[in-house]
Structure formats: structure tokens, C-alpha cells
Design a protein around this motif. Structure first.
Motif, mmCIF file in Angstrom:
data_model
loop_
_atom_site.group_PDB
_atom_site.id
_atom_site.type_symbol
_atom_site.label_atom_id
_atom_site.label_comp_id
_atom_site.label_asym_id
_atom_site.label_seq_id
_atom_site.Cartn_x
_atom_site.Cartn_y
_atom_site.Cartn_z
ATOM 1 N N GLY A 125 12.190 26.701 92.954
ATOM 2 C CA GLY A 125 12.979 27.922 92.973
ATOM 3 C C GLY A 125 13.050 28.514 91.587
ATOM 4 O O GLY A 125 12.553 27.928 90.610
ATOM 5 N N PRO A 126 13.654 29.683 91.435
ATOM 6 C CA PRO A 126 13.767 30.301 90.112
ATOM 7 C C PRO A 126 14.679 29.483 89.210
ATOM 8 O O PRO A 126 15.572 28.776 89.681
ATOM 9 C CB PRO A 126 14.377 31.679 90.425
ATOM 10 C CG PRO A 126 15.117 31.466 91.713
ATOM 11 C CD PRO A 126 14.320 30.465 92.496
ATOM 12 N N GLY A 127 14.443 29.585 87.909
ATOM 13 C CA GLY A 127 15.285 28.824 86.985
ATOM 14 C C GLY A 127 14.829 28.988 85.551
ATOM 15 O O GLY A 127 14.218 30.005 85.186
ATOM 16 N N VAL A 128 15.090 27.983 84.737
ATOM 17 C CA VAL A 128 14.758 28.038 83.314
ATOM 18 C C VAL A 128 14.122 26.721 82.880
ATOM 19 O O VAL A 128 14.293 25.681 83.519
ATOM 20 C CB VAL A 128 16.012 28.305 82.445
ATOM 21 C CG1 VAL A 128 16.585 29.675 82.710
ATOM 22 C CG2 VAL A 128 17.059 27.211 82.654
ATOM 23 N N ARG A 129 13.436 26.805 81.772
ATOM 24 C CA ARG A 129 12.856 25.628 81.124
ATOM 25 C C ARG A 129 13.336 25.621 79.679
ATOM 26 O O ARG A 129 13.081 26.562 78.937
ATOM 27 C CB ARG A 129 11.326 25.663 81.178
ATOM 28 C CG ARG A 129 10.648 24.418 80.612
ATOM 29 C CD ARG A 129 9.138 24.544 80.791
ATOM 30 N NE ARG A 129 8.446 23.321 80.436
ATOM 31 C CZ ARG A 129 8.003 23.049 79.193
ATOM 32 N NH1 ARG A 129 8.191 23.933 78.219
ATOM 33 N NH2 ARG A 129 7.388 21.913 78.946
ATOM 34 N N LEU A 130 14.021 24.570 79.289
ATOM 35 C CA LEU A 130 14.547 24.440 77.941
ATOM 36 C C LEU A 130 13.789 23.334 77.214
ATOM 37 O O LEU A 130 13.706 22.202 77.707
ATOM 38 C CB LEU A 130 16.037 24.097 77.939
ATOM 39 C CG LEU A 130 17.008 25.123 78.504
ATOM 40 C CD1 LEU A 130 17.153 24.976 80.014
ATOM 41 C CD2 LEU A 130 18.382 24.980 77.855
ATOM 42 N N GLU A 131 13.250 23.669 76.064
ATOM 43 C CA GLU A 131 12.562 22.675 75.236
ATOM 44 C C GLU A 131 13.362 22.472 73.961
ATOM 45 O O GLU A 131 13.555 23.414 73.177
ATOM 46 C CB GLU A 131 11.138 23.120 74.921
ATOM 47 C CG GLU A 131 10.358 22.095 74.107
ATOM 48 C CD GLU A 131 8.907 22.482 73.919
ATOM 49 O OE1 GLU A 131 8.348 22.176 72.849
ATOM 50 O OE2 GLU A 131 8.340 23.092 74.850
#
Length: 251
Positions: A125-131
Motif C-alpha cells: 500500500g502507499p507509505g514512506v521509506r525512511l533511511e
């Protein structure tokens, strides 16, 4: 032989009437000092009352208030949608029309939600990726836990860490014997990658809120860096293997 002359009266021997008169009729200097002390005390009391009456977010920057409002608005929309879904299910179950089919669909929906919450199925689903870059190895288990909690508060429905750990309600953070961070007992290596499914804009705003994840990592104490990418689709394939019940059995 003449009587000895009486000793001169000391200032401390003033009669009580004189002391009372001096108290009721202070000198000009005493009066000015008293007025100054009264005004100082009055200013202090008014300042303390003013600070006590200020709202909780009076000193928060406008940009942070806007982010907070966006988070609340998104969470409100999600809850309203959940209410509409539950009301529709209730209406179908009570209408008597295709009651069995409605009950079956509602049971399947609840089972699917339970599986997602428990982490036993892959989701997307839609979302975010945090590095999170951590060149000084200063990111702590407490900081990662706070980051996960902030994402959950911002509406994250599913969270995965380093493509290897599906974070659920029972997840925990710690360190191993070599000092490496661990999640659910799995050793983690920097950079730490957190993928979360939810409203992308709201999740990013929650991470960037002042005092939150980005502020902590990029501050002087850690000296790291956070890169956030909003994605139309986040695929989380890591699953949790359910443990066998020790005492409970289905009836």
C-alpha cells in the motif's frame, strides 16, 4: 558624695510607642523601598499567572502546528471511514437481506485485519521509506522505538525494519553482546531502513515534527541524517510466524 550621672539611653531602649510611630510613619527612603518591593512582587505574580494560562502549544512554531493539524485531520478521516464501514456492516447484518453473506464478509474482513495487525500476511500500500544514516553509531534502541511509536501515532498501519523484521505490538528493541542494535532478537546494521504503510504525507509530517525522529537523528547528540521518500506503493513481505498456544485450544 554626688550620685553618678545616668548612662545615656541607647537606641534599642526606645519605648514601644516610638517604635509604633516609626512603623506607621516610615521615612521617605523606607516608603520608596516598600513600593519597589510591592511592584516587583506584583510583576512576578502576574507573569507566573500569564504563563500558567498560556495554551499548551503557544510556543510551537507555525509550521509545526500545521503539521500537527494535518496529522489530526488525516487520523480523523481514517476514523470516520472506519465508522462508516462499521455502520454499513451493522445495517447489512440487521436488515435480514443476505444476512448470512453479510456476516461472512464481515468475518473475512475482521480476519484480514487481525492477520495484518499480527503480521502474519504480506501487505502492500502507499507509505514512506525512511533511511537513517548513523555514521557515529549513536542511534540507540530507545530512539528507534520512539521512531516506530511516532509513525504509529501518525497512522502507520504496517511497519518493517531493514527488510527483515516485521514490527508488531509485541516487538522489542535491544542490543546484543557486541553492542549492535536488535529488533525482536534480529541484529540490525546501519543504515536503518524503516518502511511504513499509511498516508505518505501524514507519515512524513509526523517524522519531521519538531522534537521527533528527524530532529533527534540530525541533532548534535546523534549527528546522523534521515532521508524520507513518499511512495505510491510499499511492499512488505516479511511475516511473523505465530507461536503455538500453550494453554488455549479452539472449541
Amino acid at each position: 558624695m554626688p550620685d553618678p550621672a545616668p548612662e545615656p539611653r541607647r537606641a534599642t531602649d526606645a519605648p514601644p510607642r516610638r517604635l509604633l510611630r516609626d512603623f506607621l510613619r516610615p521615612s521617605r527612603g523606607q516608603f520608596v523601598a516598600g513600593v519597589a518591593l510591592f511592584l516587583t512582587a506584583l510583576i512576578v505574580v502576574l507573569t507566573l499567572r500569564s504563563q500558567a494560562n498560556q495554551p499548551e502549544f503557544a510556543n510551537v512554531r507555525q509550521a509545526d502546528l500545521i503539521q500537527l493539524l494535518d496529522n489530526v485531520t488525516a487520523e480523523t478521516r481514517r476514523l470516520e471511514e472506519e465508522v462508516r464501514t462499521l455502520e454499513q456492516a451493522q445495517s447489512e447484518l440487521l436488515s435480514g437481506v443476505d444476512r448470512d453473506e453479510a456476516a461472512r464478509q464481515e468475518a473475512e474482513r475482521r480476519l484480514e485485519q487481525a492477520q495484518i495487525i499480527a503480521g502474519t500476511v504480506a501487505v502492500s500500500g502507499p507509505g514512506v521509506r525512511l533511511e537513517i544514516q548513523d555514521p557515529g553509531a549513536r542511534v540507540s534502541a530507545e530512539l528507534l522505538l520512539d521512531a516506530v511509536e511516532e509513525l504509529r501515532d501518525a497512522g502507520a498501519e504496517v511497519i518493517e525494519l531493514n527488510d527483515s523484521v516485521r514490527l508488531v505490538m509485541s516487538s522489542w528493541f535491544g542490543t546484543d553482546d557486541s553492542g549492535r542494535l536488535t529488533a525482536d532478537g534480529v541484529a540490525l546494521e546501519a543504515p536503518y531502513v524503516i518502511e511504513a504503510i499509511g498516508d505518505p504525507a501524514t507519515l512524513e509530517a509526523g517524522a519531521r515534527f519538531r522534537g521527533g525522529l528527524v530532529s533527534e537523528v540530525e541533532g548534535e547528540r546523534v549527528g546522523g541524517r534521515v532521508q524520507i521518500t513518499q511512495l505510491d506503493e510499499v511492499s512488505i513481505t516479511t511475516v511473523v510466524e505465530p507461536e503455538d498456544n500453550e494453554f488455549a485450544t479452539p472449541r
